[in-house]
Design a protein around this motif. Structure first.
Motif: not given
Length: 239
Positions: A131-135
């Motif tokens: 969730f933090r690193e990817s859309d």
């Protein structure tokens, strides 16, 4: 001129309420149950089955069955409309609300990841990281109780409270999980509230800041219920 990011302040927080109205059948069920609750005279409302039922009815899911679609329709409308592809965390109190929402969103092609007490630490860390690193993940459906594990969901721009947790500490922790001190954007907290219900009573008691303990909140909610019922109950006219 100093910007918020220059002094490392929290992002601006905006609180909004969306008021929803029960269907006639759901309102009938609610009124009957609330009458039983008020007449029960219970001192501790958290342990009262009827109080839990009232809160479940506000969410529209009873024992895994969708009995009223108001809040589910609202999140579907938001996530497929004005919040489409916006990083969003939706907090729930009851797990059957979470799984119902996941199923309904999947039907319209919106993939949502779930975080509950049943999610293993390894799974939770993997979901947080993605969730933090990817859309690839834009929607998290989470049980408020898991907020105590110190998760980082700060990519979110919007936080929706589908149902509230009566525990003040849990509520605060769920708010903190989406705060990023280095993120100079507005953070929207959106509360879904059923008109004339314990939803409003709990929300108003919490945001009034007049209570300092769970016991105080308990009393504030009971007082709120009685005051609301007095406002909505027609007065008898003597003939």
């Amino acid at each position: 001129i100093q910007r918020r990011s220059d002094v490392n302040l929290e992002p601006e927080k905006v609180r909004q309420e969306r008021t929803l109205v029960f269907s006639p059948e759901a309102r009938r069920l609610y009124r009957r149950a609330e009458e039983e609750f008020v007449l029960s005279g219970k001192e501790t409302i958290w342990a009262t089955d009827v109080y839990v039922y009232l809160r479940r009815l506000c969410g529209g899911v009873i024992d895994g069955k969708l009995v009223w679609t108001g809040k589910m329709d609202e999140i579907i409308s938001l996530l497929s409309g004005e919040l489409y592809k916006t990083p969003t965390v939706i907090w729930f109190h009851f797990n059957d609300e979470i799984y119902t929402a996941m199923w309904l969103l999947a039907k319209i092609g919106i993939q949502a990841y779930v975080l509950t007490g049943e999610t293993t630490p390894e799974e939770r860390r993997a979901i947080e990281r993605q969730f933090r690193e990817s859309d690839a993940i834009n929607v998290i459906l989470a049980q408020q109780a898991v907020a105590q594990y110190g998760m980082d969901l700060s990519r979110a721009d919007t936080v929706i409270y589908y149902s509230l947790n009566p525990a003040a500490l849990v509520d605060q922790q769920s708010q903190d999980r989406v705060v990023n001190l280095n993120k100079n954007t507005t953070l929207l907290y959106l509360y879904l509230l059923v008109k004339g219900s314990v939803d409003e009573d709990l929300y108003l008691a919490r945001t009034s800041k007049k209570w300092v303990s769970t016991a105080d909140l308990n009393e504030a909610i009971k007082k709120g219920i009685l005051e609301r019922r007095a406002r909505y109950t027609p007065r008898k006219v003597s003939v």
